[in-house]
Scaffold this motif. Structure first.
Motif, PDB file in Angstrom:
ATOM      1  N   SER B  58       0.818  -1.184   0.114  1.00  0.00           N
ATOM      2  CA  SER B  58       0.040   0.021  -0.118  1.00  0.00           C
ATOM      3  C   SER B  58       0.905   1.097  -0.021  1.00  0.00           C
ATOM      4  CB  SER B  58      -0.910   0.073   1.227  1.00  0.00           C
ATOM      5  OG  SER B  58      -1.246   1.422   1.432  1.00  0.00           O
ATOM      6  N   PRO B  59       0.550   2.275  -0.828  1.00  0.00           N
ATOM      7  CA  PRO B  59       1.263   3.465  -0.634  1.00  0.00           C
ATOM      8  C   PRO B  59       1.393   4.364   0.571  1.00  0.00           C
ATOM      9  CG  PRO B  59      -0.691   3.906  -2.028  1.00  0.00           C
ATOM     10  CD  PRO B  59      -0.622   2.322  -1.776  1.00  0.00           C
ATOM     11  N   PHE B  60       0.387   3.611   1.457  1.00  0.00           N
ATOM     12  CA  PHE B  60       0.470   4.295   2.762  1.00  0.00           C
ATOM     13  C   PHE B  60       1.389   3.596   3.868  1.00  0.00           C
ATOM     14  CE2 PHE B  60      -3.716   4.836   0.940  1.00  0.00           C
ATOM     15  CZ  PHE B  60      -3.934   6.205   1.067  1.00  0.00           C
ATOM     16  N   GLU B  61       2.083   2.585   3.520  1.00  0.00           N
ATOM     17  CA  GLU B  61       2.989   1.777   4.226  1.00  0.00           C
ATOM     18  C   GLU B  61       4.408   2.138   3.671  1.00  0.00           C
ATOM     19  OE1 GLU B  61       2.053   0.262   6.931  1.00  0.00           O
ATOM     20  OE2 GLU B  61      -0.032   0.765   6.596  1.00  0.00           O
ATOM     21  N   ASN B  62       5.298   2.615   4.472  1.00  0.00           N
ATOM     22  CA  ASN B  62       6.557   2.931   3.986  1.00  0.00           C
ATOM     23  C   ASN B  62       7.476   2.250   5.063  1.00  0.00           C
ATOM     24  OD1 ASN B  62       6.213   4.597   6.122  1.00  0.00           O
ATOM     25  ND2 ASN B  62       5.712   6.203   4.595  1.00  0.00           N
ATOM     26  N   ARG B  65      14.287  -0.576   5.360  1.00  0.00           N
ATOM     27  CA  ARG B  65      15.313  -0.887   6.057  1.00  0.00           C
ATOM     28  C   ARG B  65      16.161   0.317   6.288  1.00  0.00           C
ATOM     29  NH1 ARG B  65      16.738  -6.519   2.556  1.00  0.00           N
ATOM     30  NH2 ARG B  65      17.192  -4.770   0.875  1.00  0.00           N
ATOM     31  N   LYS B  66      17.066   0.332   7.280  1.00  0.00           N
ATOM     32  CA  LYS B  66      18.122   1.337   7.219  1.00  0.00           C
ATOM     33  C   LYS B  66      19.471   1.013   7.059  1.00  0.00           C
ATOM     34  CE  LYS B  66      19.203   4.379  11.253  1.00  0.00           C
ATOM     35  NZ  LYS B  66      18.732   5.668  10.679  1.00  0.00           N
ATOM     36  N   PRO B  67      20.024   1.366   5.854  1.00  0.00           N
ATOM     37  CA  PRO B  67      21.188   0.900   5.519  1.00  0.00           C
ATOM     38  C   PRO B  67      22.424   1.681   5.969  1.00  0.00           C
ATOM     39  CG  PRO B  67      20.068   2.087   3.609  1.00  0.00           C
ATOM     40  CD  PRO B  67      19.343   2.134   4.760  1.00  0.00           C
ATOM     41  N   SER B  68      23.656   1.134   5.960  1.00  0.00           N
ATOM     42  CA  SER B  68      24.887   1.714   6.333  1.00  0.00           C
ATOM     43  C   SER B  68      25.616   1.234   5.001  1.00  0.00           C
ATOM     44  CB  SER B  68      25.606   1.602   7.533  1.00  0.00           C
ATOM     45  OG  SER B  68      25.749   0.066   7.573  1.00  0.00           O
ATOM     46  N   ASP B  69      27.012   1.326   5.056  1.00  0.00           N
ATOM     47  CA  ASP B  69      27.948   1.221   3.900  1.00  0.00           C
ATOM     48  C   ASP B  69      27.919  -0.355   3.999  1.00  0.00           C
ATOM     49  OD1 ASP B  69      28.407   3.577   3.210  1.00  0.00           O
ATOM     50  OD2 ASP B  69      30.354   3.800   4.282  1.00  0.00           O
ATOM     51  N   ILE B  70      27.698  -0.961   5.265  1.00  0.00           N
ATOM     52  CA  ILE B  70      28.086  -2.542   5.137  1.00  0.00           C
ATOM     53  C   ILE B  70      26.966  -3.384   5.696  1.00  0.00           C
ATOM     54  CG2 ILE B  70      30.560  -2.121   6.047  1.00  0.00           C
ATOM     55  CD1 ILE B  70      29.722  -2.817   8.710  1.00  0.00           C
ATOM     56  N   SER B  71      25.975  -2.700   6.001  1.00  0.00           N
ATOM     57  CA  SER B  71      24.789  -3.616   6.338  1.00  0.00           C
ATOM     58  C   SER B  71      23.297  -2.522   6.313  1.00  0.00           C
ATOM     59  CB  SER B  71      24.774  -4.184   7.857  1.00  0.00           C
ATOM     60  OG  SER B  71      24.747  -2.858   8.844  1.00  0.00           O
ATOM     61  N   SER B  72      22.242  -3.362   6.418  1.00  0.00           N
ATOM     62  CA  SER B  72      20.944  -2.756   6.282  1.00  0.00           C
ATOM     63  C   SER B  72      20.003  -3.405   7.450  1.00  0.00           C
ATOM     64  CB  SER B  72      20.587  -3.098   4.878  1.00  0.00           C
ATOM     65  OG  SER B  72      19.364  -2.542   4.531  1.00  0.00           O
ATOM     66  N   ARG B  73      19.371  -2.651   8.176  1.00  0.00           N
ATOM     67  CA  ARG B  73      18.685  -3.158   9.197  1.00  0.00           C
ATOM     68  C   ARG B  73      17.097  -3.304   9.055  1.00  0.00           C
ATOM     69  NH1 ARG B  73      21.110  -2.220  14.273  1.00  0.00           N
ATOM     70  NH2 ARG B  73      23.431  -2.260  13.748  1.00  0.00           N
ATOM     71  N   THR B  74      16.556  -4.387   9.483  1.00  0.00           N
ATOM     72  CA  THR B  74      15.191  -4.617   9.553  1.00  0.00           C
ATOM     73  C   THR B  74      14.291  -3.789  10.370  1.00  0.00           C
ATOM     74  OG1 THR B  74      15.511  -6.958   8.831  1.00  0.00           O
ATOM     75  CG2 THR B  74      13.448  -6.447  10.146  1.00  0.00           C
ATOM     76  N   PRO B  75      13.171  -3.082   9.874  1.00  0.00           N
ATOM     77  CA  PRO B  75      12.539  -2.360  10.775  1.00  0.00           C
ATOM     78  C   PRO B  75      11.640  -3.193  11.814  1.00  0.00           C
ATOM     79  CG  PRO B  75      11.524  -2.549   8.547  1.00  0.00           C
ATOM     80  CD  PRO B  75      12.754  -3.258   8.458  1.00  0.00           C
ATOM     81  N   LEU B  76      12.033  -3.644  12.866  1.00  0.00           N
ATOM     82  CA  LEU B  76      11.459  -4.709  13.804  1.00  0.00           C
ATOM     83  C   LEU B  76      10.316  -4.203  14.332  1.00  0.00           C
ATOM     84  CD1 LEU B  76      14.707  -6.135  15.444  1.00  0.00           C
ATOM     85  CD2 LEU B  76      13.089  -7.422  13.878  1.00  0.00           C
ATOM     86  N   GLN B  77      10.394  -2.928  14.400  1.00  0.00           N
ATOM     87  CA  GLN B  77       9.146  -2.246  15.268  1.00  0.00           C
ATOM     88  C   GLN B  77       7.801  -2.052  14.503  1.00  0.00           C
ATOM     89  OE1 GLN B  77      12.188  -0.643  14.388  1.00  0.00           O
ATOM     90  NE2 GLN B  77      11.783   0.965  12.871  1.00  0.00           N
ATOM     91  N   ASP B  78       7.982  -2.494  13.023  1.00  0.00           N
ATOM     92  CA  ASP B  78       6.932  -2.407  12.026  1.00  0.00           C
ATOM     93  C   ASP B  78       6.328  -4.073  11.835  1.00  0.00           C
ATOM     94  OD1 ASP B  78       7.524   0.344  11.775  1.00  0.00           O
ATOM     95  OD2 ASP B  78       8.435  -0.090   9.851  1.00  0.00           O
ATOM     96  N   MET B  79       6.875  -4.805  12.719  1.00  0.00           N
ATOM     97  CA  MET B  79       6.421  -6.330  12.416  1.00  0.00           C
ATOM     98  C   MET B  79       5.450  -6.833  13.129  1.00  0.00           C
ATOM     99  SD  MET B  79       8.666  -7.250  10.153  1.00  0.00           S
ATOM    100  CE  MET B  79       9.272  -6.104   9.376  1.00  0.00           C
ATOM    101  N   TYR B  80       4.232  -7.161  12.742  1.00  0.00           N
ATOM    102  CA  TYR B  80       3.029  -7.707  13.513  1.00  0.00           C
ATOM    103  C   TYR B  80       3.078  -9.046  13.765  1.00  0.00           C
ATOM    104  CZ  TYR B  80       1.078  -3.107  11.752  1.00  0.00           C
ATOM    105  OH  TYR B  80       0.877  -1.940  11.453  1.00  0.00           O
TER     106      TYR B  80
END
Lengths: 193, 407
Positions: B58-62, B65-80
C-alpha cells in the motif's frame, strides 16, 4: 579442543542415527535409496579450480617466497589507500578499512591489528589472496600475496628483516596473540559468561 | 506517451479525476488506475487498479530497511508477526551482492569424502525437501548510547524467514563423509569468497542447503541462488552464494573466525561462538512512538539459538516486578517468537522491559551482567542484553541508553 570437537561430533552422529531410525516426521528415510543418483562426480580439475584455501598447517600454500621490500612497495600501491600509509592508524583520520599494523602487544592494544590480535599467520595469505584488494579482488599473483604477507608480518614486528616466508615457514610463525584464543565452551543453562 | 503529455500534477490531481498512469499490458501501454498516496475522497466512486503481475505494498505503508555502508537493518518495530518480508530481511555482506546465473550454479563437495561431487541447482531441487522457519541474527547485533534509538537501530540485524531446501545430511549420504572428518569449510562466491569452518556435527544435526525463502527463490541479498542455513548459529556462518564445502579434520582459521567474530573475555579471546544467546525486546511501545494512559498491549519478539523460548517476562516498573507474557503459538525452536502482555498504564513515568528464558534455562542478562562476566574489554560480538524503554508522562517512549565501549 580436540575433546570438545569429538564430543560434539559424537552427539551429531547420535542425532543423525536417531533421525535415520525414526525419520524426521516429514520424510520417511527408511524408504530412501542408498543414493538418489543426482549430481555428478567432481573431477580433479573441478576441485583445483575452486580449492583456494590455506590451512594453519600450511596445506594449500603455493610455491614461492615473500620479499619484505617488494611487499612494502605493493602495499603502498594497492593497499595503503584503504588501510593507511604503512597500514597504520593516523589520529583523527577515518580509514575506509581497518588499520593492519601496530606492534605485538595484545594486552595494551588500542585496536585489533595483525601483530597484536591475529592468531595464525596462514590466515593472512588465505584472506589476502581470496578477497583483496577490495577494488580488484582476486587480482594478486601468488608471488604478490607472499610479498604482502611477509611485509605485514615484518611491519608488525612478528618476523625479522632477513626472515624467509614460504610454504614451510609461514605455518611455523608463532603469532603473539595465539596463546590468548580459546574455544567458546558455553552450553546454555542458567549462567552468564 | 508522445503527443499525450500528462503532468504528474494532473495524474495525482483533482478529486474528480480518477488516478491513472501509463501501464504496460498485453495490448500495449494503456491508461490504468493506480494506487497512490492521494486517495479519492470516496473510494466507492472510483474504479481501482486491475489485476497485475506483481503486487506492491500500500502506498500508505513505508516500512524500509536502514542501510549503512556494510549492512541494512530490519524495521523490527513495524513487524506484526514473526516472518520478515524478504525485501526487509537484514543484509550484511563483505564485498557486495554477486550476480549468479542459476543455470551455471554448482555446489562442490569434496575433501574427506568417498566421492567428491558437484550439484547443479536443478540437482539440489530434486532431493527430498524440507521447510523450516528460523531466525538469522548477525553476531554484532547491538547498539546503544542514545535515547532516540528505534528497535531497528538497536538490534535490526535479526530477521526471520521460512526457508526451503535440502538437509545437508541428505547430500552427505551421496558423497559419503569420512567418519574421521570433524570440520568442514563453507565458501561463498561473492567477491570476498567468504569462508567459515563449521563442526561436522552441525551438518548431521540441522544444517540445510536452502534455495527458497518465504515460498519464493532466495533474494540476491540473502544468497541467491543457494545459501547455507545453520539454524540458531551466528549469521556469518550461514554462508550466502554457497559454492563449495570441503570436509577436513581441523578448522581452517579463516579471517572471519579469527580476526573477526571473536571477542575478549577476561584475559582471553573467545572463538567459535556459534549459538546465538537468548534475547528479547519490546517493539511496542518503543521510540519514537507515543502512548496514552489506559490499556496498552506490550508487544515484542524473543528468540534463542539453543532451542525454544520457554518464557518471556515483562516488567512495567523498571525491573522490580516481573509478569509472564503470552507467547504466540506455535513456539518454534531457534525462531523469533512473538509475545504480548496487557498493561494498564496509570500515566506516571516508568520503565518497561522484557527478559526471555530459553529451554536450556538460560536467562537473558542485563548489559551490566555481561560486563561483569566478560570484563571491560569485552568487545561488540554476542551481546544480548535486556533492553529498557522509558515511558515519560507525556506518553513519549525513549530508549534507556547504557554505557558501552566498543573495542
Amino acid at each position: 579442543m580436540i575433546r570438545w570437537i569429538n564430543d560434539n561430533f559424537k552427539t551429531g552422529i547420535a542425532v543423525f542415527t536417531l533421525l535415520a531410525v525414526f525419520g524426521c516426521g516429514h520424510n520417511s528415510q527408511k524408504d530412501w535409496p542408498d543414493s538418489f543418483g543426482y549430481g555428478k562426480t567432481a573431477s580433479k580439475a573441478d576441485i583445483i579450480a575452486k580449492d583456494i584455501d590455506v590451512r594453519p598447517d600450511g596445506v594449500g600454500l603455493p610455491k614461492g617466497a615473500g620479499r619484505i621490500d617488494t611487499g612494502a612497495l605493493i602495499f603502498a600501491e594497492k593497499c595503503a589507500m584503504c588501510h593507511g600509509v604503512g597500514g597504520k592508524l593516523v589520529k583523527g583520520q577515518k580509514l575506509p578499512a581497518p588499520a593492519l599494523v601496530s606492534d605485538t602487544n595484545f594486552v595494551k592494544r588500542k585496536g585489533n591489528t595483525v601483530g597484536n590480535y591475529w592468531p595464525y599467520a596462514t590466515t593472512l595469505f588465505d584472506y589476502v589472496r581470496r578477497s583483496m584488494p577490495y577494488n580488484a579482488p582476486g587480482s594478486l599473483t601468488n608471488q604478490e600475496v607472499y610479498d604482502i604477507t611477509a611485509y605485514l608480518l615484518y611491519a608488525n614486528g612478528v618476523i625479522k628483516k632477513g626472515a624467509t616466508i614460504n610454504a614451510q615457514t609461514l605455518p611455523k610463525v608463532v603469532m603473539p596473540a595465539r596463546k590468548y584464543f580459546v574455544n567458546d565452551d558455553r552450553r546454555g543453562g542458567n549462567e552468564v559468561r | 506517451m508522445q503527443g499525450k503529455k500528462i503532468s504528474r500534477r494532473s495524474l495525482l490531481g483533482g478529486a474528480a479525476v480518477a488516478t491513472v498512469a501509463l501501464v504496460q499490458t498485453s495490448v500495449g501501454k494503456v491508461l490504468q488506475p493506480i494506487q497512490t498516496a492521494t486517495p479519492p475522497e470516496d473510494p466507492t466512486k472510483t474504479v481501482g487498479p486491475l489485476p497485475s503481475k506483481v503486487g506492491t505494498r500500500s502506498p500508505f505503508e513505508n516500512s524500509v530497511r536502514k542501510p549503512s555502508d556494510i549492512s541494512s537493518r530490519t524495521p523490527l518495530q513495524d513487524m506484526y508477526s514473526t516472518i520478515t518480508p524478504a525485501d526487509l530481511h537484514f543484509e550484511r555482506h563483505h564485498a557486495g551482492i554477486p550476480t549468479i546465473d542459476p543455470n551455471k550454479y554448482e555446489l562442490l563437495i569434496h575433501g574427506m569424502v568417498k566421492r567428491p561431487m558437484k550439484f547443479s541447482l536443478h540437482d539440489l531441487k530434486r532431493f527430498p525437501a524440507v521447510t523450516r522457519t528460523c531466525f538469522i541474527e548477525c553476531a554484532g547485533n547491538f547498539r546503544t548510547g542514545k535515547e532516540d534509538m528505534t528497535p531497528q537501530e538497536i538490534l535490526g540485524l535479526t530477521s526471520q524467514s521460512e526457508w526451503t531446501g535440502v538437509m545437508l545430511s541428505t547430500l552427505l549420504r551421496e558423497v559419503g563423509v569420512d567418519p574421521k572428518s570433524t570440520w568442514f569449510l563453507a565458501e561463498g562466491s561473492d567477491a570476498a569468497i567468504l569462508t567459515r569452518s563449521i563442526p561436522v556435527s552441525k551438518a548431521f544435526d540441522d544444517a540445510m542447503i536452502v534455495y527458497a525463502q518465504n515460498g519464493e527463490a532466495i533474494r540476491p541479498a540473502q544468497g541467491y541462488p543457494v545459501r547455507l542455513l545453520l539454524p540458531g548459529w551466528e549469521g556469518n556462518t550461514n554462508v550466502k552464494w554457497l559454492r563449495r564445502l570441503e570436509f577436513g579434520d581441523q578448522p581452517w582459521m579463516t579471517r572471519e573466525e579469527t580476526s573477526k567474530y571473536t571477542y575478549q573475555v577476561g584475559e582471553k579471546v573467545r572463538q567459535f561462538s556459534f549459538e546465538m544467546d537468548a534475547r528479547s525486546i519490546i517493539i511496542y511501545p518503543s521510540y519514537p512512538g507515543k502512548v496514552e494512559p489506559g490499556y496498552i498491549e506490550i508487544r515484542g519478539i524473543a528468540w534463542s539459538g539453543r532451542g525454544k523460548v520457554n518464557k518471556v517476562e515483562v516488567s512495567t516498573d523498571g525491573g522490580k516486578n516481573w509478569e509472564i507474557a503470552n507467547l504466540q503459538e506455535p513456539v518454534l525452536s531457534k525462531a523469533h517468537t512473538y509475545f504480548r502482555y496487557l498493561w494498564h498504564w496509570d500515566g506516571r513515568q516508568t520503565e518497561i522491559l522484557s527478559r526471555v528464558t530459553d529451554e536450556t534455562g538460560y536467562i537473558q542478562p542485563t548489559l551490566q551482567q555481561l560486563k561483569d562476566a566478560r570484563g571491560p574489554e569485552m568487545g561488540g560480538y554476542h551481546l544480548n542484553p535486556i533492553t529498557a524503554w522509558t515511558v515519560k508522562r507525556d506518553g513519549s517512549v525513549w530508549l534507556k541508553p547504557e554505557e558501552f565501549k566498543k573495542l
